[in-house]
Write an enzyme that holds these catalytic residues in place. Structure first.
Site, mmCIF file in Angstrom:
data_model
loop_
_atom_site.group_PDB
_atom_site.id
_atom_site.type_symbol
_atom_site.label_atom_id
_atom_site.label_comp_id
_atom_site.label_asym_id
_atom_site.label_seq_id
_atom_site.Cartn_x
_atom_site.Cartn_y
_atom_site.Cartn_z
ATOM 1 C CB CYS A 1 -2.198 0.111 8.877
ATOM 2 S SG CYS A 1 -1.379 1.350 9.883
ATOM 3 C CG ASP A 2 -3.634 -5.371 5.335
ATOM 4 O OD1 ASP A 2 -4.326 -4.899 4.410
ATOM 5 O OD2 ASP A 2 -3.827 -6.511 5.812
ATOM 6 C CB SER A 3 -5.856 -4.980 10.652
ATOM 7 O OG SER A 3 -5.232 -3.827 11.159
ATOM 8 C CE LYS B 1 -3.878 -2.151 2.463
ATOM 9 N NZ LYS B 1 -4.692 -2.132 3.712
ATOM 10 N N GLY C 1 -0.111 -4.748 10.500
ATOM 11 C CA GLY C 1 1.163 -4.382 9.897
ATOM 12 C C GLY C 1 1.198 -2.889 9.642
#
Length: 226
Positions: A97-99, A64, A134
């Protein structure tokens, strides 16, 4: 970069469509520009088969970031000459971010559909799982990334034991369909979370302690973003 230099200017760009992440940052004194990254998350996940879960979310956050940085560089290339850019443009801190939810060794993201959300909730109710978020930070100076850092935050979620009717009512609100793990901490989903062990802000979407550590690694004090 000298963290003690109070004359430095930083723009902040949040690479996310999540209103929760934006809210966490603005309440903490940071008012970013929002740029939604265009990435094929499913394709990236297919390429990450067998990768550790903590690394999966970090790699998604990095992808991203790469997309947002590419957009910013294209904007700068089109809008200003190199000389004008170097004189006027502050460094830009890009946050992405990534969850995903880790439960019994499997990662799950956004349910997207009611049937998937209901099935997921029936699996995790009364159980514990880890919400992995992340984080990736990139510093863009002119047309170059001059620093970057990544870290994954893990928070243990103790889910309540809602009955079938409660699960179906919650899913019918639409809230869990487009959030990682199919639940929120700061919304209706909070009724069905008994406890957490870890950073609440990372469960909401972006961990303030994690971002502060990443800023330190690239020589920026968090107060320089306020």
């Amino acid at each position: 970069m000298n963290a003690a230099d109070s004359t430095r200017r930083f723009d902040v760009v949040l690479g996310s469509r999540s209103p929760a992440r934006l809210s966490v940052l603005t309440r903490a004194g940071v008012h970013p520009r929002v740029l939604v990254p265009e990435v094929d998350e499913d394709a990236i996940l297919n390429d990450l088969t067998g990768v550790r879960p903590t690394d999966v979310v970090a790699r998604l956050a990095m992808a991203k970031s790469d997309a947002v940085v590419a957009t910013l560089i294209a904007e700068r290339t089109e809008s200003e000459s190199a000389a004008a850019r170097d004189r006027s443009m502050p460094d830009t801190v890009v946050l992405t971010c990534d969850s995903m939810l880790l439960f019994r060794g499997s990662l799950t993201g956004k349910p997207h559909t009611p049937d998937v959300a209901i099935d997921q909730w029936k699996r995790v109710r009364g159980q514990s799982a880890q919400l992995l978020t992340g984080h990736h930070l990139a510093v863009l100076g002119g047309l170059d990334v001059v620093a970057s850092a990544s870290e994954t935050a893990s928070t243990t979620i103790d889910f309540a034991d809602p009955d079938d009717a409660e699960i179906e009512s919650y899913v019918a609100t639409g809230e869990p369909l487009e959030v990682a793990g199919g639940f929120t901490l700061d919304g209706l989903g909070g009724w069905f979370v008994d406890a957490i062990d870890g950073d609440p802000s990372s469960v909401i979407g972006i961990g303030l302690p994690t971002v502060r550590r990443l800023l330190r690694r690239v020589g920026i004090g968090v107060a320089e973003l306020w």
